[in-house]
Design an enzyme around this catalytic site. Structure first.
Site, PDB file in Angstrom:
ATOM      1  CG  ASP A 338       0.002   0.141   2.122  1.00 57.29           C
ATOM      2  OD1 ASP A 338       0.766  -0.218   2.423  1.00 57.29           O
ATOM      3  OD2 ASP A 338      -1.008   0.028   3.301  1.00 57.29           O
ATOM      4  CG  ASP A 595      -1.951   0.181   7.495  1.00 53.71           C
ATOM      5  OD1 ASP A 595      -2.799  -0.483   6.587  1.00 53.71           O
ATOM      6  OD2 ASP A 595      -1.107   0.411   8.050  1.00 53.71           O
ATOM      7  CG  ASP A 599      -4.772  -3.658   2.696  1.00 51.12           C
ATOM      8  OD1 ASP A 599      -4.335  -3.739   2.375  1.00 51.12           O
ATOM      9  OD2 ASP A 599      -4.062  -2.867   4.137  1.00 51.12           O
ATOM     10  CG  ASN A 663      34.212 -40.014   4.760  1.00 45.23           C
ATOM     11  OD1 ASN A 663      34.848 -39.655   3.941  1.00 45.23           O
ATOM     12  ND2 ASN A 663      33.604 -38.950   5.482  1.00 45.23           N
ATOM     13  CG  ASN A 688      28.315 -38.397   9.786  1.00 44.59           C
ATOM     14  OD1 ASN A 688      28.244 -37.841   9.049  1.00 44.59           O
ATOM     15  ND2 ASN A 688      26.664 -38.774   9.752  1.00 44.59           N
ATOM     16  CG  ASP A 692      26.563 -33.746  10.842  1.00 48.23           C
ATOM     17  OD1 ASP A 692      27.183 -33.005  10.240  1.00 48.23           O
ATOM     18  OD2 ASP A 692      26.166 -34.668  11.226  1.00 48.23           O
TER      19      ASP A 692
END
Length: 880
Positions: A338, A595, A599, A663, A688, A692
């Protein structure tokens, strides 16, 4: 009425059903209230006794978060692997896997719980307010502070904050689809429902969660919290929030990983059986491969990124209702906004009255004051729209004259009629009907004399004024309003208002253009005013569509016309919704910023609905993102943050899948070729987990500017190609390490496993620095200090483990110095090869984009950017 609708009808024992069957006077007496409402002291006492008016609290529950960790198939796989190890007597592997499981659960729990706490903090900052009478005076209070006996005022766009028994109703209609599923608004009245009538007839009540569609009303609260019909349904059915595109992408990625893991583990297990390997050992190794190929901490990385992003956005005055909406915000490439308060300051002030009949300016102002939702005796009433508020604030003598008038009837403003009508009388004079609203709605109701006012109106529009028309006529003998009284009016004049441009609007628009976001304006103002504002801001005004133009277009035609238009003027709520729906047809990610009650439909339909903290309740409820400051610059911050989060998430996905695949592929080949397992199941899982853990710092990483210039999306095909290119490169160096360990160092199983463990940790972790950017790492793109520390720390831990007190327990053994010299050379060559492959990959990817589209995009962005330069004359922009 369908079954779902019937289920949502209140039962005969509900408080609102009892209230509907009684007259208002007895109900006020029983609630120890009055038409003037409760006193502040009594309201506070009831709030302390009954608790806040909230159906469900947003509170993080540690035990629920902990239980959710075990819904992960990966963690369940770890549990099974640990249990199998314990049953077959391999207690060392069982304990190792159990510790890894605890660490995985702990990391996931800590990050998800922090994310939920962040969400709690965001919800605590979102507030809805209601206009209530406290000791006869209107006051704006938080809806959570409402209590039984409070007298609440309702106006267009209000979300009913509790179950109310109506005391007054003026053309009041409520949208009850949230409870009944019926789309048509329901007319309301103050008549009590006779005892024994249908429970579906609640025309004298307004139910919590429904929306005022038209008119106005006053009601007394008869139920709050879970005692409301909305509360009972919400608690009984629970809440299942729909998935966002980001979540759907994660789901597709998980299915992809599951397929890869299934293929690898099946092949490995079958090969082991063919080679005559022990069944249990082969099963554990296959399970470890399945776990190892999955990025175990992907949920933790995502939740950490989203929580950090939510906190960052909150500091920048952007609140997200659901944290996953942050990524959707980054997807935006088209914004419909708007005008008022976004491109303009939003501080509306009354300018002047322009009479066109015999009346003077003061008379026009007086008539304008009479045709407001506020009572003539209540100047400055709480809850008025901005134009009426500005008019009351500027009223001098006219404001005092208003109190002499009696209001006989009122039809409040609504966005379909675009006008307000009042029937008033003063002294012994005959009643007068006064109509105030948009000139295009009021002037057709006037006589032929109004045609000459079109020139005056055009001049007002030309200077950018917001204009309201005022018309009236005497209606002797009338005491009610109907459509016939709104005919044959005399146009008295115009009321003009000013709303200056925001000083930083031009810079904010330029930032959105730099982010590849097209901006279009949808406004209820006239086309001339909207075009003038856009021209002054340097926005390209390619084409303007009015509401009348849109009504003449079919949906298919609107799809094409909306793409080439930059301004939509004099549009209704339904037309805004049609515009958003049309723009989404071409695969655009459409955001809508609004707003007002007009709308709400468009906010619901947009990919990302954006509203502001000062918006009407129905707009805030429909939005996904709330701005604490109505500023496109703040929205640009949100788009940037969303793209940064997605970029960092994809970094983890690309690195995790490629290195894990490499891997596990290496382990699969080695398990078939070697007479022993290349790594024990516990060692694979520990490898692993260490990798990670280093990636938990990725949410803090810097993102290159070019990765923020356009939205990115989940592309499983691209992830698969990346994995199949970089995974084998990793395996190539794994095989080189195998050759070094067997042919040069003549290593036995413990030495072999220790050497490959260290090499694997070093290569798959250090590759982060190359894959995290399209640029040359460190020289042209610096990682965050936290990521550098995490990666180097994990490499150090991996190299230390064979020398640690845990080495025997883990199955490791110390290695000669020569191995580490070879390792340094291997890692350096590996990183150089990865960098070369990366450059080839991204160049090939860029070459795959059609040249004409790439050039068109670059030229389009360049043209827009040129139009926003402060040095370019406005007349040149207007001519274009």
């Amino acid at each position: 009425m369908n079954e779902a609708t019937a289920l949502r009808q209140p039962d005969s024992a509900s408080p609102v059903r009892d209230a509907a069957a009684r007259d208002a006077a007895s109900l006020l007496a029983d609630t120890r209230s009055s038409a003037e409402g409760l006193s502040a002291e009594e309201a506070a006492a009831r709030l302390s006794r009954d608790g806040p008016n909230a159906v469900r609290g947003h509170r993080a529950r540690p035990w629920m978060v902990l239980l959710r960790q075990f819904r992960s198939p990966i963690l369940l796989l770890l549990l099974v692997t640990s249990a199998v190890s314990a049953v077959v007597g391999d207690r060392v592997d069982s304990w190792i896997i159990a510790v890894i499981l605890l660490i995985s659960v702990g990391l996931g729990f800590v990050n998800e719980f922090r994310a939920e706490r962040s969400a709690d903090a965001l919800h605590d900052r979102l507030r809805h307010r209601a206009v209530v009478l406290r000791s006869g005076a209107p006051a704006s209070v938080d809806v959570t502070e409402l209590v039984v006996g409070d007298v609440v005022r309702l106006s267009v766009g209000t979300v009913v904050p509790a179950d109310l028994r109506l005391l007054e109703a003026t053309a009041l209609e409520c949208d009850e689809s949230i409870l009944t599923g019926e789309a048509a608004p329901v007319a309301k009245s103050v008549t009590a429902v006779p005892s024994g009538s249908s429970v579906a007839d609640l025309s004298s009540c307004a139910l919590m969660g429904t929306v005022v569609h038209a008119g106005r009303g006053v009601g007394v609260v008869v139920a709050t919290r879970a005692a409301t019909e909305f509360g009972r349904i919400a608690i009984g059915l629970g809440a299942q929030e729909p998935q966002t595109e980001f979540q759907r992408g994660l789901g597709r990625f998980s299915v992809f990983l599951l397929a890869v893991a299934l293929v690898l583990t099946t092949v490995i297990f079958a090969a082991a059986l063919v080679l005559g390997r022990p069944l249990v050992e082969s099963l554990l190794f296959a399970l470890a491969i399945a776990v190892g190929i999955t990025p175990q901490l992907l949920p933790a990385v995502v939740s950490t990124s989203l929580a950090a992003g939510a906190r960052s956005l909150a500091r920048q005055r952007v609140l997200v209702k659901r944290m996953v909406c942050i990524e959707d915000l980054g997807d935006l490439d088209l914004l419909v906004t708007d005008k008022t308060g976004t491109l303009t300051s939003g501080e509306i002030t009354f300018d002047r009255a322009v009479p066109v009949a015999a009346a003077g300016p003061a008379d026009v102002v007086l008539l304008g004051l009479l045709a407001t939702d506020a009572q003539p005796s209540a100047a400055g009433d709480v809850g008025m729209n901005p134009l009426d508020t500005a008019l009351w604030a500027a009223a001098d003598a006219a404001g005092s004259e208003v109190t002499a008038y009696r209001r006989l009837a009122l039809r409040p403003f609504d966005h379909e009629r675009r006008r307000c009508t009042a029937l008033v009388a003063v002294g012994g004079s005959p009643p007068t009907v006064v109509v105030k609203g948009a000139p295009e709605s009021v002037m057709p109701l006037c006589g032929p004399d109004a045609a000459g006012a079109a020139t005056v109106l055009a001049e007002l529009y030309a200077v950018g004024a917001r204009v309201v028309a005022v018309a009236s006529r005497a209606v002797p003998g009338s005491d009610t309003l109907d459509d016939r009284l709104e005919a044959g009016l005399t146009l008295q004049g115009f009321l003009t208002f000013r709303d200056g441009l925001k000083p930083d609007a031009r810079d904010s628009l330029r930032r959105l253009v730099d982010l590849g976001v097209d901006v279009k304006v949808a406004t209820g103002d006239s086309a001339v005013v909207a075009e003038r504002v856009c021209t002054e801001l340097g926005m390209p005004t390619l084409r303007t569509l009015t509401g009348a133009d849109i009504d003449r277009l079919t949906d298919a035609d609107l799809v094409e016309q909306a793409r080439s238009a930059s301004i939509f003027a004099r549009v209704s709520p339904e037309q805004k919704a049609r515009i958003v729906r049309a723009l989404r047809q071409k695969g655009r990610a459409v955001g809508f910023l609004g707003d007002g009650v007009n709308d709400a439909l468009a906010l619901h339909l947009a990919d990302v609905g954006v509203s502001v903290d000062t918006a009407v309740d129905v707009a805030k409820d429909a939005a996904d993102v709330i701005l604490l400051e109505k500023d496109l610059g703040v929205l640009a911050d949100g788009v940037t943050e969303g793209r940064r989060i997605f970029a960092n998430t994809i970094k983890y996905v690309l690195m995790g899948t490629s290195s894990n695949f490499g891997n596990m592929f290496s382990a699969s080949v080695a398990s078939v070729v070697l007479p022993f397992l290349p790594m024990l199941p516990g060692q694979l899982l520990l490898n692993n987990l260490l990798y990670d853990s280093s990636q938990l710092a990725i949410p803090t990483d810097r993102v290159d500017p070019e990765q923020l210039r356009a939205p990115a999306h989940w592309d499983i095909g691209a992830i698969r190609r990346f994995m199949l290119l970089f995974g084998p490169i990793s395996s190539l160096f794994d095989f080189a390490t195998f050759a070094l360990m067997l042919a040069v160092l003549h290593a036995g199983p413990p030495e072999f496993r220790s050497g490959w463990f260290i090499e694997s940790i070093a290569t798959q972790t250090l590759i982060v620095f190359a894959i995290r950017t399209h640029r040359v790492p460190f020289l042209r793109s610096r990682p965050s200090p936290a990521l550098v520390a995490a990666v180097l720390g994990v490499v150090a831990v991996g190299a230390w483990l064979p020398y640690s007190p845990l080495s025997g327990l883990l199955g490791f053994t110390p290695l000669p110095t020569g191995f580490f010299l070879a390792l340094v050379a291997t890692v350096l060559v590996y990183l150089v090869l990865v960098e070369a492959a990366k450059l080839w990959y991204y160049r090939r990817l860029a070459a795959a984009v059609p040249v004409h589209r790439h050039r068109e995009y670059r030229h389009r962005v360049a043209r827009r950017a040129a139009r926003f330069t402060a040095r370019q004359p406005l007349r040149t922009i207007a001519r274009r």
